[in-house]
Design a protein around this motif. Structure first.
Motif, short mmCIF file in Angstrom:
data_model
loop_
_atom_site.label_atom_id
_atom_site.label_comp_id
_atom_site.label_asym_id
_atom_site.label_seq_id
_atom_site.Cartn_x
_atom_site.Cartn_y
_atom_site.Cartn_z
N SER A 285 0.73 -1.16 -0.19
CA SER A 285 0.02 0.11 -0.17
C SER A 285 0.84 1.44 0.11
O SER A 285 1.97 1.46 0.56
CB SER A 285 -0.77 -0.01 1.32
N TRP A 286 0.31 2.37 -0.73
CA TRP A 286 0.97 3.76 -0.39
C TRP A 286 0.87 4.07 0.97
O TRP A 286 1.30 5.19 1.48
CB TRP A 286 0.45 4.51 -1.67
N ASP A 287 -0.30 3.80 1.78
CA ASP A 287 -0.66 4.49 2.79
C ASP A 287 0.27 3.93 3.72
O ASP A 287 1.16 2.79 3.73
CB ASP A 287 -1.94 3.91 3.33
N SER A 288 1.06 4.61 4.70
CA SER A 288 1.88 4.52 5.68
C SER A 288 3.33 4.10 5.24
O SER A 288 4.11 3.47 5.45
CB SER A 288 1.47 3.28 6.76
N LEU A 289 3.34 4.81 3.95
CA LEU A 289 4.69 4.54 3.07
C LEU A 289 5.60 5.32 4.24
O LEU A 289 5.44 6.00 4.85
CB LEU A 289 4.63 5.24 1.94
N ALA A 290 6.79 4.94 3.68
CA ALA A 290 7.98 5.45 4.66
C ALA A 290 9.27 6.13 3.57
O ALA A 290 9.37 5.55 2.67
CB ALA A 290 8.68 4.37 5.38
N PHE A 291 9.57 7.27 3.98
CA PHE A 291 10.87 7.90 3.40
C PHE A 291 12.02 7.68 4.20
O PHE A 291 11.97 7.84 5.23
CB PHE A 291 10.63 9.39 3.07
N ALA A 292 13.08 7.09 3.51
CA ALA A 292 14.54 7.16 4.13
C ALA A 292 15.56 7.92 3.12
O ALA A 292 15.51 7.69 2.14
CB ALA A 292 14.80 5.54 4.35
N THR A 293 16.59 8.07 3.73
CA THR A 293 17.79 8.79 3.22
C THR A 293 18.51 7.51 2.05
O THR A 293 18.47 6.46 2.41
CB THR A 293 18.76 9.29 3.81
N GLY B 183 16.49 10.73 11.86
CA GLY B 183 16.57 11.98 12.29
C GLY B 183 16.70 13.21 11.20
O GLY B 183 16.64 12.82 9.99
N THR B 184 16.53 14.18 11.67
CA THR B 184 16.59 15.44 10.67
C THR B 184 18.00 15.51 10.06
O THR B 184 18.28 16.31 9.17
CB THR B 184 16.35 16.64 11.55
N ALA B 185 19.13 14.91 10.62
CA ALA B 185 20.19 14.74 9.87
C ALA B 185 20.05 14.00 8.81
O ALA B 185 20.98 14.33 7.54
CB ALA B 185 21.39 14.50 10.91
N ALA B 186 19.34 13.05 8.56
CA ALA B 186 19.13 12.24 7.42
C ALA B 186 18.27 12.72 6.74
O ALA B 186 18.33 12.84 5.37
CB ALA B 186 18.75 10.96 8.02
N LEU B 187 16.94 13.29 7.13
CA LEU B 187 15.90 13.91 6.30
C LEU B 187 15.54 15.25 6.95
O LEU B 187 14.73 15.28 8.03
CB LEU B 187 14.64 13.00 6.35
N PRO B 188 16.14 16.24 6.53
CA PRO B 188 15.89 17.50 7.21
C PRO B 188 14.67 18.19 7.28
O PRO B 188 13.57 17.53 6.39
CB PRO B 188 16.75 18.64 6.21
N VAL C 62 2.37 9.15 6.84
CA VAL C 62 3.79 8.90 6.23
C VAL C 62 4.69 8.52 7.45
O VAL C 62 4.47 9.27 8.62
CB VAL C 62 3.87 10.40 5.46
N ARG C 63 5.48 7.82 7.20
CA ARG C 63 6.63 7.59 8.39
C ARG C 63 8.11 7.98 7.68
O ARG C 63 8.27 7.98 6.59
CB ARG C 63 6.96 6.24 8.46
N PHE C 64 8.86 8.69 8.52
CA PHE C 64 10.13 9.44 8.26
C PHE C 64 11.07 8.46 9.08
O PHE C 64 10.87 8.47 10.28
CB PHE C 64 10.24 10.67 8.73
N LEU C 65 11.75 7.73 8.27
CA LEU C 65 13.03 7.10 9.13
C LEU C 65 14.33 7.54 9.24
O LEU C 65 14.88 8.17 8.24
CB LEU C 65 13.06 5.64 8.12
#
Length: 264
Positions: A192-200, A250-255, A245-248
């Motif tokens: 699913s696109w729902d609860s997708l995660a972004f990672a560097t 910290g902000t050093a990886a995903l500002p 949406v999930r961000f995997l």
């Protein structure tokens, strides 16, 4: 077969990992990699904490280790024999983008060196599986500079022999490939696109740790960096299906500015 992936230093047992294992009530672990990755000293520290080491899956190189992982799963019936994924070991992004599918579909990932054919042990495993009626669906992740035409030719032969099929999921960079993988996963593999995660895409750790989470929840994993937003463009086409949406990392990886762009 459903456990999380946790990290430790080469020569010690990371305190955060130790705390997590204790909180989860973990009784035993599998160490992945040889002593150049996780030393005997670190393994002993794990044992001394009261957690058993079931086994070590480590080979002479990453391809040998990959086959040790495959054989471990094969001996325990972890794999769904119908599907396999092939990706390069020369960079980590393509395999990580496909990792939630691998988890959700119980599909082994076979690694190949860029520009080269599949190794003998990988070939033998694929042939043996095909002879048993398996590997009728194979996904090649990455372009021909990642998984060569020679490797594709072998896979094509496997699929011709067992009546299966294969698909190549490829883009100009690991980010476009990640978008292709996510679209394929959501279109034809039940994710699913729902609860997708972004990672560097600059380092493997966040995406690797999140691969089990995404596979377990049946959601896609997308690599992104500020200079390449191909995966954001792909996700935006399905924003009506995305409630979370999930961000995997910290902000050093995903500002924060990149996170704001994604949310907006």
């Amino acid at each position: 077969s459903k456990g999380p992936i946790l990290f430790t230093e080469k020569d010690s047992f990371n305190s955060a990992t130790k705390k997590a294992l204790k909180e989860l009530g973990v009784k035993s672990v599998v160490i992945v990699g040889g002593e150049a990755a996780v030393s005997a000293k670190a393994a002993n520290a794990i044992k001394n904490s009261g957690i058993a080491v079931e086994t070590r899956l480590g080979g002479t190189d990453c391809y040998d280790t990959q086959m040790k992982i495959y054989e471990y799963g094969q001996s325990r019936g972890f794999w769904d024999p119908s599907m396999a994924i092939v990706a390069t070991a020369s960079h980590f992004g393509d395999a990580l983008s496909a990792s939630p599918v691998a988890f959700a579909k119980k599909a082994p990932i076979f690694l190949v060196a860029s520009g080269e054919g599949l190794g003998r042990s990988q070939q033998q495993a694929l042939v043996k599986g095909a002879r048993s009626g398996g590997f009728t669906s194979i996904a090649i992740v990455g372009g021909t500079s990642a998984v060569s035409r020679q490797a594709e030719g072998f896979i094509s032969g496997i699929c011709y022999w067992n009546g299966g099929s294969y698909t190549r999921l490829a883009g100009a960079t690991q980010y476009e490939t990640s978008a292709e993988v996510a679209t394929w996963a959501a279109t034809s593999q039940g994710l699913s696109w729902d609860s997708l995660a972004f990672a560097t895409g600059a380092a493997p750790y966040d995406a690797l740790a999140g691969s089990v989470l995404q596979g377990g929840s049946g959601s896609v994993l997308l690599l992104i960096d500020g200079s390449n937003t191909a995966t954001l463009n792909a996700a935006a086409l399905h924003k009506g299906s995305i409630g979370h949406v999930r961000f995997l990392g910290g902000t050093a990886a995903l500002p924060q500015n990149l996170r704001n762009t994604i949310v907006s």
